[in-house]
Scaffold this active site. Structure first.
Site, mmCIF file in Angstrom:
data_model
loop_
_atom_site.group_PDB
_atom_site.id
_atom_site.type_symbol
_atom_site.label_atom_id
_atom_site.label_comp_id
_atom_site.label_asym_id
_atom_site.label_seq_id
_atom_site.Cartn_x
_atom_site.Cartn_y
_atom_site.Cartn_z
ATOM 1 C CB CYS A 33 -0.925 0.012 1.214
ATOM 2 S SG CYS A 33 -0.007 0.060 2.757
ATOM 3 C CB CYS A 106 -1.971 -3.194 8.498
ATOM 4 S SG CYS A 106 -3.138 -2.948 7.144
HETATM 5 FE FE1 FES Z 1 -1.316 -0.090 4.351
HETATM 6 FE FE2 FES Z 1 -2.765 -0.727 6.429
HETATM 7 S S1 FES Z 1 -3.477 -0.364 4.416
HETATM 8 S S2 FES Z 1 -0.663 -0.335 6.378
#
Ligand code: FES
Length: 160
Positions: A33, A106
């Site tokens: 992400c 995450c």
């Molecule tokens: Fe990237 Fe949670 S969506 S750290």
């Protein structure tokens, strides 16, 4: 996922912020992400062993990453480097309950930042804490810019 634990960790995150007198620091970016977490560690001597005295973190990440980092900095207090290295993302996020599939990375990002900080600590496990292993590095903002966050997929591990 335990929403009330998540909300309480977010409304009152523990150990948030830079630690100027840290013994080590580790930073990891998630290739999934583009978020980042940096973790600082400070050690102390206890019963002849070197254990984690305190930990702090900064996060440019989602709420789950902030909550896991907050919980992790509490969970690792009093542990030796070896004990903390054995902690998985699942253990660090255990108070939140099982993370949904979209949020597993995450917790893994927090685990990565912790391991980077643990491995950056150059003293042997039983040695007394002497000086610092250059805990200060570029700020997280600098790191993000350097990494070109907008470019998408990144994975950065800094051990300065
Ligand atoms: Fe990237 Fe949670 S969506 S750290």
């Amino acid at each position: 996922m335990n929403e009330s634990t998540l909300q309480s960790a977010l409304s009152n995150p523990q150990n948030l912020g830079e630690m100027p007198d840290a013994d080590s620091v580790g930073t990891v970016g998630s290739p999934d992400c583009g978020d980042m977490v940096r973790m600082w560690l400070k050690y102390k001597e206890k019963d002849g062993k070197k254990v984690i005295d305190k930990a702090s973190f900064q996060s440019f990440g989602c709420q789950t990453a902030i909550a896991v980092a907050s919980l992790a900095t509490e969970l690792i207090r009093g542990k030796t480097k070896e004990e903390a290295l054995l902690m998985s993302a699942e253990e660090l996020s255990a108070p939140l309950g099982p993370l949904p599939p979209m949020k597993i990375h995450c917790g893994q990002m927090v685990e990565g930042a912790l391991k980077a900080a643990l491995e950056a600590e150059s003293n042997t496990p039983s040695a007394p804490v002497v000086g610092s292993s250059q805990p200060t590095g570029p700020t997280l903002v600098d790191s993000l810019h350097a990494a070109g966050k907008s470019a998408g997929k990144i994975k950065i591990v800094m051990r300065s």
